[in-house]
Design a protein around this motif. Structure first.
Motif: not given
Length: 200
Positions: A167-174
């Protein structure tokens, strides 16, 4: 950005510890939960505890207790969502989560997560540490999460998503990199608890 709210994640079933509340296990004369709260509270505006079942067992801590809104113990993202819903009710823009079984996490957790989020429309950052095999290891129960994405997270959970980093990768998580891997040592088993005693 407003100061984040804090959410301590304690919604799991603690099967490797034999069940019950890991956060209530004692370490050096204090419960794990008390140690986590003492580290997180100075870094955030308010603190709540994500836990399921009878909230009365945590009355002595004086924190709001929020249960998962998604049924079935579906993992830490359910606790994140519960925290985001709670924060939204109080006008907060972000939350920072910490696990109730990880008593040594950095005292600058929140400032470093905020620093890593600079320039993001929706601040979304996970803590990470160096890892000899993979380069770095992410710690998905320690993160900065935006209230603005709570409905997206709810939809993802209802659709069956369980893995935090998907989920975080989907939203460009850092990632915010912390140098000491042992800072995120977590107590999953009785042996871990014994090892934590040696780390005090």
């Amino acid at each position: 950005m407003k100061q984040p709210f804090g959410v301590i994640l304690a919604g799991g079933q603690a099967t490797r510890m034999g069940g019950g509340d890991k956060g209530l296990r004692m370490l050096g004369g204090q419960s794990l939960l008390a140690r986590v709260e003492a580290r997180l509270a100075p870094q955030v505006a308010e603190v709540a505890l994500n836990a399921n079942g009878d909230a009365a067992r945590f009355t002595s801590f004086g924190m709001p207790v929020i249960g998962d809104s998604v049924e079935g113990f579906v993992g830490p993202l359910a606790g994140v969502l519960a925290g985001l819903d709670w924060a939204a009710l109080h006008g907060a823009e972000t939350i920072v989560t910490a696990a109730a079984d990880t008593p040594f996490f950095p005292c600058d957790l929140v400032p470093q997560l905020l620093l890593a989020s600079e320039g993001m429309t929706h601040p979304l950052v996970l803590a990470a540490t160096p890892d000899a095999k993979r380069g770095r290891a992410r710690h998905p129960t320690f993160g900065l999460w935006p209230v603005a994405l709570r409905d997206d997270l709810r939809e993802a959970l209802e659709g069956g998503l369980r893995k935090v980093v998907l989920w975080t990768d989907t939203h460009g998580g850092r990632e915010a990199l912390f140098p000491q891997e042992e800072a995120f040592f977590n107590v999953n088993t009785p042996d871990d608890l014994a090892q934590a005693e040696t780390m005090l």
